[in-house]
Design an enzyme around this catalytic site. Sequence first.
Site, short mmCIF file in Angstrom:
data_model
loop_
_atom_site.label_atom_id
_atom_site.label_comp_id
_atom_site.label_asym_id
_atom_site.label_seq_id
_atom_site.Cartn_x
_atom_site.Cartn_y
_atom_site.Cartn_z
N ASN A 485 0.64 -0.94 -0.13
CA ASN A 485 0.02 0.04 0.07
C ASN A 485 0.87 1.21 0.11
OD1 ASN A 485 -1.91 2.20 0.47
ND2 ASN A 485 -3.05 0.97 1.72
N ASP A 486 1.40 1.81 -1.01
CA ASP A 486 2.15 2.93 -1.22
C ASP A 486 1.55 4.20 -0.45
OD1 ASP A 486 3.72 1.99 -3.27
OD2 ASP A 486 2.30 2.46 -5.11
N CYS A 487 0.35 4.05 0.00
CA CYS A 487 -0.35 5.26 0.54
C CYS A 487 -0.36 5.16 2.12
CB CYS A 487 -1.41 5.45 0.19
SG CYS A 487 -1.83 5.80 -1.45
N ASN A 489 1.97 5.81 4.66
CA ASN A 489 3.16 6.35 4.94
C ASN A 489 3.63 6.87 6.26
OD1 ASN A 489 1.64 7.89 2.38
ND2 ASN A 489 3.40 6.61 1.80
#
Length: 812
Positions: A485-487, A489
């Site tokens: 999940n690149d998001c 963070n």
Amino acid sequence: MEQKRYGHFDDQHREYVITDPQTPWPWINYLGNEDFFSLISNTAGGYSFYKDAKFRRITRYRYNNVPMDNGGRYFYIKDGDTVWNPGWKPCKTPLDFYECRHGMSYTRITGRKNGIEASVLFFVPLKKWAEVQKLTLTNQSKEVKQLKLFSFEEWCLWNAATDMENFQRNFSTGEVEIEGSTIYHKTEYRERRNHYAFYHVNAPIQGFDTDRETFVGLYNAFADPQAVMEGKPRNSHAHGWSPIASHYIEVTLQPGESKDFVFLLGYIENEQDEKFEAPQVINKKKAHALIAELDTTEKVDKAFAALCEYWDALLNIYKVKTGNDKLDRMVNIWNQYQCMVTFNFSRSASFFESGVGRGMGFRDSNQDLVGFVHQIPPRARQRIIDIASTQFPDGGCYHQYQPLTKRGNNDIGGGFNDDPCWLIFGTVAYIKETGDFSILDEMVPFDNQPGTEVTLFEHLKISMDHVIKNLGPHMLPLIGRADWNDCLNLNCFSWDPNESFQTTENVSEGTKAESLMIAGLFVVTGKDYVALCKKIGKADEAARMQQAVDAMIEAVKKDGWDGEWYLRAYDFYGRKIGSNECDEAKIFIESQGWCTMAEIGAEDGMVAKSLDSCKKYLECEHGMVLNNPAFSKYIYEYGEISSYPEGYKENAGIFCHNNPWVIIGETLAGRGNDAWNHYAKILPSYVEEKYQTLHKVEPYVNCQMVAGKDAFRPGEGKNSWLTGTAAWMWYTVSEFILGIKPDYDGIRIDPCLPETATDYTVNRKFREAEYEITIHPNGSQKGVKSITLDGKPIDGTVIPYSAGKHTVEVTM
Ligand code: BGC
């Protein structure tokens, strides 16, 4: 709500037939299979490029324009005072008939107006750097017709990024040459470029244009170019500004008469010392040769037949017959087709990916391999080497690389801690499909630096070690910049809207941010790695990694379980994410998917509870959402995930990519009914039948995201085509539902079906063998009772590999 329909499947021709040009969003297709590619919408919008949509863009396209989908290959037909296009746009003159057939690497658009039919077949011939546009004009009226035909393409000044921003330079560099019926685009050829493009037609022309403003008129648009409206080409020669290519042809058609015109958009590269044939004049030898190969209807038809045979062969490798058309057409045609497209483009160029932002993703491309490896194994092999070459000596890697240079992309960098594991995932899939263990001995560099080569196996080893060397306080994997999940963070902490969530890591020193998604991924790929090591006689390494896998399983059971589901992560400070204790986003799909695929705690009922929780909290009418409930405000500690409005993208959207993870978890647990229900919800053919208007995007392929239950319009799709969903849907249905699993020594048969499933047959080509496998489910969801191979019973569930044709009967 009643749903309007815009088209239908034609399974016999393997086409989707669009019957109304005003689709709820452009419905596109891809042309080209290896080097030269085009995107084409149902109204002929789109663009072409060579290998790399950013660095080698051939024709210009405007994203985010009004109207949408502006720019493409347009044919204008002027018949008396009426000007129209076969694909309806850009003139939007109402047509008497319109049809767009998107097929396997080709698109055919047909329009009829006032007794004239114009049908254009678009495709990129195999191994050719060119797009063919075969236009057939037919006079279906009873009168003689005098038509004025204009073609149109607009050149991109090669680098698609600077083409959109550096106007102070761009408006002065454009150059063209015109020779007979060919218009050459040679901007920057005088200096460092060794390539040019051309647009040709195989007929004499009565005029042309190469300067956009002269052709269109400064105050006109593609819908009413002055030259066309007046029926008079200007014979303009572009010097700077915006070079285009337009042919003008006068056509007379007797009643019933039909004429073909072959238009060719080509790309050429020359050697440095062979660039010019005279000062400032490009060497056209290769262009002439390419044109000569495709300058008649016969030659083009032959090239098209070859393309169709190529797809016949590819789609013959795995073929199912279940009697359920909606399933069969996805498995046999569209899912496999989409897998080829995602393999080719990763996430670089679609109508949602502008082609300038992203190259080939490390994790993305590894996942795409499982959908593609059975189709063309040698290309998959090369891809694995290319990906591994962007790894660093510590096992970390570039998150993306550019297809033209194959170099890691410095703008994005690395630090996504799930990335390394995916290399195991891709490589194991390749070896199981091909039996080619020699790939493990290939010498592969780090960061593309010559002299740093080690074996691919060594790359796999450091990939596993990268996880082990980056564990947090709970002995779970540190997340780094983000995991799948690149998001999410967790080390970003940004209040600055000008910072990219993806590349900003404001604090990571002292972080306690750990990922349960990576933990599950590590266990799944770790088990694969252990099995591989055993297979190649590396017992010590197998034992070492088995220990690490066991330790990870224990860590998940101890600190990764929330009672009814797996936690998602720990944040920077070591606080739980995805827990019942949280106010919002109490449960996330990623860790349920990976930890159930890893079967962590199955014996303690954890897997079953997790899967039940997915049904209870994540499932809705259109699929399973990513998290629930959605975040209702931005959370500084979590980053981009909480930046999206409720129900969209990574904030509780139905991220189709990870639905299959849970579905596979369901199949491993033997819950065939549940697996099927989840699968059918996001299967395009089922969505197509019910929700064409609501869903909006192409009904023949999966999209990355469908708006979730918390969204304003649940069920609305976005980001179609380039998504890991393609490969995961394929992997899920081919191996886990239908149960045909390539393995080192043969094919493992292990279906997991809804209890309503009836007998079905899979024809599977595998290495040098061809199996016809018939499964008799007998109402059972899981569990193979007996198998016969060529009439003789075998032990276990793996059909031992041997070349030749075989018949297999499976009783469940
Ligand atoms: C990216 C994937 C990522 C996913 C979830 C996609 O757009 O291509 O790499 O895993 O989003 O954030």
